[in-house]
Design a protein around this motif. Sequence first.
Motif, short mmCIF file in Angstrom:
data_model
loop_
_atom_site.label_atom_id
_atom_site.label_comp_id
_atom_site.label_asym_id
_atom_site.label_seq_id
_atom_site.Cartn_x
_atom_site.Cartn_y
_atom_site.Cartn_z
N ILE A 124 0.87 -1.19 0.00
CA ILE A 124 0.00 0.00 0.00
C ILE A 124 0.90 1.23 0.00
CG2 ILE A 124 -1.53 1.41 1.43
CD1 ILE A 124 -3.14 -0.68 0.18
N ALA A 125 0.70 2.10 -0.97
CA ALA A 125 1.50 3.33 -1.07
C ALA A 125 0.57 4.53 -1.02
CB ALA A 125 2.29 3.34 -2.38
N THR A 126 0.93 5.51 -0.19
CA THR A 126 0.11 6.72 -0.06
C THR A 126 0.95 7.95 -0.32
OG1 THR A 126 0.55 6.97 2.31
CG2 THR A 126 -1.32 5.59 1.71
N GLU A 127 0.29 8.98 -0.84
CA GLU A 127 0.96 10.27 -1.00
C GLU A 127 -0.07 11.38 -0.85
OE1 GLU A 127 1.85 11.52 -5.18
OE2 GLU A 127 1.65 9.36 -5.57
N ALA A 128 0.42 12.57 -0.54
CA ALA A 128 -0.47 13.70 -0.31
C ALA A 128 -0.93 14.29 -1.63
CB ALA A 128 0.24 14.77 0.51
N LYS A 129 -2.19 14.73 -1.66
CA LYS A 129 -2.65 15.46 -2.83
C LYS A 129 -2.06 16.85 -2.84
CE LYS A 129 -6.79 13.00 -4.13
NZ LYS A 129 -8.18 13.09 -4.60
N ASP A 130 -1.79 17.37 -1.63
CA ASP A 130 -1.14 18.67 -1.50
C ASP A 130 -0.13 18.57 -0.36
OD1 ASP A 130 -0.32 21.25 -1.20
OD2 ASP A 130 -2.29 22.08 -0.67
N LYS A 131 1.15 18.43 -0.71
CA LYS A 131 2.18 18.21 0.30
C LYS A 131 2.42 19.43 1.19
CE LYS A 131 4.69 14.56 -2.06
NZ LYS A 131 5.96 14.08 -2.63
N ARG A 139 -10.71 9.26 2.00
CA ARG A 139 -12.10 9.69 1.94
C ARG A 139 -12.22 11.21 2.09
NH1 ARG A 139 -13.64 6.15 5.15
NH2 ARG A 139 -13.73 7.35 7.05
N GLU A 140 -11.33 11.79 2.90
CA GLU A 140 -11.35 13.25 3.10
C GLU A 140 -10.58 13.99 2.01
OE1 GLU A 140 -10.06 14.02 7.08
OE2 GLU A 140 -11.74 12.93 7.99
N ASP A 141 -10.15 13.24 0.98
CA ASP A 141 -9.48 13.82 -0.19
C ASP A 141 -8.14 14.46 0.15
OD1 ASP A 141 -9.79 13.88 -2.94
OD2 ASP A 141 -10.36 15.99 -2.97
N VAL A 142 -7.49 13.94 1.18
CA VAL A 142 -6.16 14.43 1.56
C VAL A 142 -5.09 13.53 0.95
CG1 VAL A 142 -4.60 14.90 3.49
CG2 VAL A 142 -7.05 15.39 3.71
N LEU A 143 -5.39 12.22 0.87
CA LEU A 143 -4.40 11.24 0.40
C LEU A 143 -4.81 10.58 -0.91
CD1 LEU A 143 -3.74 9.30 3.76
CD2 LEU A 143 -2.40 11.21 2.84
N PRO A 150 -4.49 -2.74 11.84
CA PRO A 150 -5.86 -2.25 11.62
C PRO A 150 -6.02 -0.73 11.74
CG PRO A 150 -5.90 -4.24 12.93
CD PRO A 150 -4.46 -3.86 12.79
N HIS A 151 -5.40 -0.12 12.77
CA HIS A 151 -5.61 1.31 12.96
C HIS A 151 -5.03 2.12 11.81
CE1 HIS A 151 -1.62 0.66 14.85
NE2 HIS A 151 -1.36 1.89 14.45
N ARG A 152 -3.95 1.61 11.18
CA ARG A 152 -3.34 2.33 10.06
C ARG A 152 -4.21 2.21 8.81
NH1 ARG A 152 2.50 0.78 10.34
NH2 ARG A 152 2.30 1.81 12.35
N ILE A 153 -4.82 1.05 8.63
CA ILE A 153 -5.73 0.86 7.49
C ILE A 153 -6.87 1.88 7.57
CG2 ILE A 153 -7.42 -0.72 6.46
CD1 ILE A 153 -5.56 -3.02 7.55
N LEU A 154 -7.47 2.01 8.75
CA LEU A 154 -8.60 2.92 8.91
C LEU A 154 -8.17 4.38 8.78
CD1 LEU A 154 -10.49 1.10 11.80
CD2 LEU A 154 -11.05 1.10 9.38
N ALA A 155 -6.96 4.70 9.24
CA ALA A 155 -6.44 6.07 9.11
C ALA A 155 -6.23 6.41 7.63
CB ALA A 155 -5.14 6.22 9.88
N ILE A 156 -5.64 5.49 6.88
CA ILE A 156 -5.41 5.71 5.44
C ILE A 156 -6.75 5.84 4.71
CG2 ILE A 156 -4.62 4.54 3.34
CD1 ILE A 156 -2.26 3.43 5.03
N ASN A 157 -7.70 4.99 5.05
CA ASN A 157 -9.02 5.08 4.41
C ASN A 157 -9.66 6.43 4.66
OD1 ASN A 157 -8.72 2.45 3.62
ND2 ASN A 157 -10.25 1.59 4.98
N ARG A 158 -9.54 6.92 5.89
CA ARG A 158 -10.16 8.21 6.22
C ARG A 158 -9.46 9.33 5.46
NH1 ARG A 158 -10.60 10.40 12.34
NH2 ARG A 158 -12.13 8.73 12.58
#
Length: 747
Positions: free
Chosen positions: A222-229, A261-265, A250-258
């Motif tokens: 799973i790779a994540t990046e910011a839409k606006d760094k 969903r909030e259009d940050v990542l 589990p807590h990291r999965i839910l944090a990444i999902n959020r």
Amino acid sequence: MAKETKEKVGNTGLEQAEGVSVAELTPEEKARAEERILRQIATELKLPTGKVKTTVGLLDEGNTIPFIARYRKEMTGELDENQLRDIEERLQYIRGLEERKREVLRLIAEQGKLTDELRAAVEASAKLQEVEDLYRPYRQKRKTRASVAREKGLEPLAAWLWSQPRTGAAMVEAARYVDESKGVESAEAALAGAMDILAETIADDAKLRAWLRRFTHDNGVIATEAKDKTAESVYEMYYEYSEPVRRLPPHRILAINRGEREDVLKVKLEVAPEKIHDYMARQFLKRESAVREVLLAVIEDAYKRLLAPSIEREVRGELTEKAEEQAIKIFGGNLRSLLLQPPVKGKRVLGVDPAYRTGCKLAAVDDTGKLLEIAVTYPTPPNNKVAEAKAVFRRLITEHRLELIVIGNGTASRETEQFVSSLIGELKLPSLAYCIVSEAGASVYSASKLAQEEFPELDVAERSAISIARRMQDPLAELVKIEPKAIGVGQYQHDVQQKRLSESLNGVVESAVNHVGVDLNTASPSLLSYVAGVNGTTAKNIVKYREENGKFHSRKELQKVPRLGAKTFEQCVGFMRVSGGEMPLDNTPIHPESYTVVDRLFRELSIPLNRIGTEELKASLQAVDPNAMADKLQVGVPTLKDILDSLQRPGRDPREELPPPVLRTDVLKIEDLSPGMELQGTVRNVIDFGAFVDIGIKNDGLVHISQLSDSYVKHPMDVVSVGDVVTVWVLGVDLKKGKVSLTMKQP
């Protein structure tokens, strides 16, 4: 797909197979299916099949889990509530799975495509996902490139390609299907359409999809990046982050999902496609074929366009499901600990709902929780009417003989705490102390219909102050008035399936209420509605009967309550208590069905029933050999042990065995802390990576999982629970962020 796919291309839509009908199950077949379900549950949960069968029978008869756990121990082999709930949950899932299997078989049969082999595969499926994978080729699809190609008559060309001939040329064969009237304008277009049909066929293969899910889970990242760094947010650690799928907690999965969903990542699941292409080629293709290159292109297209996006959704969905289950489990464990906090009995309390501009709402209640007086003061900014507030507090404390001030932990709580601490120092009353309680859900309760009915003349904040006062006197009785998910003792509870969360938490509340038992003459409708077998309407009828006829003198009187039938009476009566009534046993957890056993026991001991609660009886009961006495009384040993325990401690509240909450007289500031300082604190929340502890400063300190014990800790809940009073030492203080790190390892 492999060999099976090549031999039975008709099962994936390239050719018709002779259908096999689906008949209704006979009684014998239903019985066999039920036996199969029981064996599967027993295997999954590692329990004897006999225990599972008995439990399922009891559940099917309408018995509740608290009742089965407490009063049917001999029948279930003493399975505990958690095991019973696991059985119930798996039973619902597998029965639902069996229904879906029948539905899928019917739908495929209606298309004339059900073979014996396919039927056997569906019936052998252990998961819903496996059934859906098998059904996928037969499901009605919306318009796809493959369906358009089929409409153009290109299925025979696809079948020719899939036969992987040793001779011939794909383009030459494709030229035979050029037909402008059907929209096939060139050999290239014909070949592309046939390749689309094959790509969809491959993508619908059940065995391939199962392998791909496993491979992606085991090898994906799973790779994540910011839409606006440049933007500041709580997700900054994920602005450039990657982690193997199989290791994601589990807590990291839910944090990444959020964050997504909030259009940050931006989130993607990366996996090496080359290995997947190689596997697919080995499974589906002959080494020597005139169309191998064409089929390799089909494989790459099938994976990139159809499989990869679908499998990524499924793998992430599975991760999320497991993370949600963990979050719900943590919330449930924390909620149970919170509900079972020991009550502070016999104290007259001043509840304080703190605030800045609108002032602190005060509620004085007596030792039974009855409201004595409501007031409002303004000791905090911007009003700072400290002298005036002290006068109001002094008067309330003196007039109502208050012994405990309870402050909600919301906005302005620490400023209010400083004010209260100063006041206690001035009053010099040895019996007066204060404490901070979680006010989570207090505002939800105070705005509810229930609160409006209880205190119609008060405003929302005033009702909240009453709730804060009462939740110290009896946490369980007060917190059951609040929707469980509004009590914030979890992690990411707003991100999980709310229906599943509610079901789980309601089960936790039900378990806690029945563990403690309820006083039939004082319990509110909210509390009664969680008693085994009792619903909201029955709870209201019990209270209405009590109001019209006076207090209950025996459990038997419950049978006079309208619409409280025999089954409900059987399920609930053991969890109801009547103190000072006609029958001493009515104030114990002993079920009336066992009263005759108690009668025989007392005759064996030559002690009259009215000696319950005496030291003489306690000594006699402690000398009883449960195994020998159970034989004499012709009763099960587990039931007799429960009876003996209940008789030794009639009217016992199991919560009283826990340590009482920490009461304070002085306030602590973060500036007062230094590394190595020893403190007493109360655990406020337990999460995957540690526990938050209230040590008397504005923000709770964090004990990371690595600091909970000198030995390895698998999960924080194995070491601490919400409400535990713990000794901690300060590890570090961040004044700028207002954060404190703590340890439970003694320096």
